[in-house]
Design a protein around this motif. Sequence first.
Motif, mmCIF file in Angstrom:
data_model
loop_
_atom_site.group_PDB
_atom_site.id
_atom_site.type_symbol
_atom_site.label_atom_id
_atom_site.label_comp_id
_atom_site.label_asym_id
_atom_site.label_seq_id
_atom_site.Cartn_x
_atom_site.Cartn_y
_atom_site.Cartn_z
ATOM 1 N N VAL A 101 0.844 -1.199 0.000
ATOM 2 C CA VAL A 101 0.000 0.000 0.000
ATOM 3 C C VAL A 101 0.880 1.249 0.000
ATOM 4 O O VAL A 101 1.582 1.529 0.984
ATOM 5 N N ASP A 102 0.871 1.965 -1.132
ATOM 6 C CA ASP A 102 1.608 3.233 -1.244
ATOM 7 C C ASP A 102 3.063 3.039 -0.810
ATOM 8 O O ASP A 102 3.689 2.069 -1.186
ATOM 9 N N TYR A 103 3.655 4.004 -0.088
ATOM 10 C CA TYR A 103 4.969 3.883 0.545
ATOM 11 C C TYR A 103 6.026 3.303 -0.415
ATOM 12 O O TYR A 103 6.671 2.305 -0.128
ATOM 13 N N PRO A 104 6.222 3.937 -1.585
ATOM 14 C CA PRO A 104 6.991 3.304 -2.663
ATOM 15 C C PRO A 104 8.468 3.085 -2.373
ATOM 16 O O PRO A 104 9.051 2.112 -2.875
ATOM 17 N N GLY A 105 9.113 3.968 -1.591
ATOM 18 C CA GLY A 105 10.530 3.776 -1.307
ATOM 19 C C GLY A 105 10.811 2.426 -0.683
ATOM 20 O O GLY A 105 11.800 1.759 -1.001
ATOM 21 N N ILE A 130 4.033 8.392 -10.174
ATOM 22 C CA ILE A 130 4.994 8.355 -11.269
ATOM 23 C C ILE A 130 4.731 9.439 -12.296
ATOM 24 O O ILE A 130 5.617 9.789 -13.073
ATOM 25 N N TRP A 131 3.523 9.976 -12.308
ATOM 26 C CA TRP A 131 3.189 11.070 -13.220
ATOM 27 C C TRP A 131 3.729 12.402 -12.712
ATOM 28 O O TRP A 131 3.741 13.390 -13.445
ATOM 29 N N ALA A 132 4.194 12.434 -11.457
ATOM 30 C CA ALA A 132 4.745 13.660 -10.882
ATOM 31 C C ALA A 132 6.263 13.620 -10.828
ATOM 32 O O ALA A 132 6.938 14.608 -11.098
ATOM 33 N N TRP A 133 6.810 12.462 -10.459
ATOM 34 C CA TRP A 133 8.260 12.320 -10.393
ATOM 35 C C TRP A 133 8.623 10.844 -10.348
ATOM 36 O O TRP A 133 7.783 9.977 -10.121
ATOM 37 N N LYS A 134 9.908 10.572 -10.645
ATOM 38 C CA LYS A 134 10.439 9.207 -10.695
ATOM 39 C C LYS A 134 9.605 8.311 -11.604
ATOM 40 O O LYS A 134 9.158 7.220 -11.221
ATOM 41 N N ALA A 135 9.425 8.763 -12.851
ATOM 42 C CA ALA A 135 8.601 8.031 -13.815
ATOM 43 C C ALA A 135 9.173 6.645 -14.126
ATOM 44 O O ALA A 135 8.428 5.733 -14.500
ATOM 45 N N ARG A 309 13.895 19.731 -8.301
ATOM 46 C CA ARG A 309 14.597 19.269 -9.503
ATOM 47 C C ARG A 309 13.900 18.065 -10.143
ATOM 48 O O ARG A 309 13.919 17.903 -11.372
ATOM 49 N N TRP A 310 13.293 17.221 -9.304
ATOM 50 C CA TRP A 310 12.714 15.977 -9.815
ATOM 51 C C TRP A 310 11.247 16.107 -10.205
ATOM 52 O O TRP A 310 10.775 15.393 -11.092
ATOM 53 N N MET A 311 10.501 16.979 -9.556
ATOM 54 C CA MET A 311 9.055 17.037 -9.781
ATOM 55 C C MET A 311 8.728 17.593 -11.165
ATOM 56 O O MET A 311 9.358 18.546 -11.631
ATOM 57 N N LYS A 312 7.713 17.001 -11.802
ATOM 58 C CA LYS A 312 7.312 17.421 -13.143
ATOM 59 C C LYS A 312 5.980 18.159 -13.139
ATOM 60 O O LYS A 312 5.425 18.431 -14.199
ATOM 61 N N VAL A 313 5.457 18.470 -11.962
ATOM 62 C CA VAL A 313 4.128 19.075 -11.865
ATOM 63 C C VAL A 313 4.223 20.485 -11.286
ATOM 64 O O VAL A 313 5.199 20.854 -10.648
ATOM 65 N N LYS A 314 3.145 21.259 -11.518
ATOM 66 C CA LYS A 314 3.144 22.671 -11.109
ATOM 67 C C LYS A 314 2.761 22.863 -9.653
ATOM 68 O O LYS A 314 3.117 23.883 -9.056
#
Length: 388
Positions: A101-105, A130-135, A309-314
């Motif tokens: 459940v979640d907690y991807p690291g 993954i749509w925000a960062w670490k795709a 640096r990593w985030m792709k969202v506004k």
Amino acid sequence: MLFQKREALDKHLFIIAGEESGDQHASALLKEIKQLSPNLIVSGLGGKHLEAQGMQNILDLTQLAITGITGVLTHLKAIRQAFKITQAYLLKHRPDAVILVDYPGFNLRMAKWIKKNIGCPVIYYISPQIWAWKAKRIEIIKQNVDHMAVILPFEKAIYEQAKVSVSYVGHPLRESLLNLPSKEACREQFSWSADETILAILPGSRKAEIARHMPVMIKSLKILKTQARFQNLKLVIPVAKSLSQNDFLPYLKEIPELELIDGQAQNVVQAADAVVVSSGTASLECAILAKPSCIIYKSSWLNYYLATRWMKVKYLGLSNLLLNQMVIPELLQVDCNPKELSKMLQALLEESDWRMSMINRLNDLKSMLLPADGPKLAQTTLHFFKYS
């Protein structure tokens, strides 16, 4: 039928939920699963919510809720120990299926290990963003996860395009929030009068978040209370189950009238006139309830630098991302300071066209979080068991 009620007399389900919100959502899922298969053996890593549903908790992972590289480095020894304990348990008991459940690291590393060493089906509930960062995490998922259960409608297409087994199971907040008692009923529950002005304060569910956010909040509230019209403002903090009221005692010395309530955050927010909330699941809860809110977040400067640096969202707030607009103001890092926050709280508590516009836009979120478009996750989970 593919999904039918079956008894799992000796089947073993293992769950890993590493944060307060994940613990809550996993417990609701486990409740549904046990209604379909009451004799199922369930163990895992979680918190008090999963324990309340009868899960044998081998380690309270919610106490290791961390964010950013500095959090990982600080708790590296504890994280490694949690891995060793989990791996030893899985090798000994070999569950028939695992829900992450979640907690991807933590969970994506565990998915790789389970695939190699246990070989049972792995279901991942609540996708990494993954749509925000670490795709590139989608490649790890594709290789090691048997089924993704996503909670945002647009996430399904991302996984379908990558040829990952996926289902949209609906957002877990949707049903619980849409079925909450009214604002008036929630106020009556807490013995708060209808004419009180109430500010709900949700500083986070991790001790590190409390340490970073509460000093700013206390200073902001002191500034706010210098104004006569806010002298009688009721201030309420619903304390997450991953914390205790003792974590807030130093701040009660600064503002003794702070009211602490164990849990019940949704009802507290429903009863409130405005909310200041740490970024995360709680901020989406406030948005779905259409509460005038402000999202805050402070982290270490290293974490902040890497995130930018990593985030792709506004936007940081999921509600703003879904609406593709800064509907709920975000005060992040340097902007999260007493001067700016006190001004924002004043604006949230006063009637204005801006406040009403926020409420109207937030009401649109309810129609965006659609119900599941297929079998419920509880049914899908039982399908992955190897019944004899």
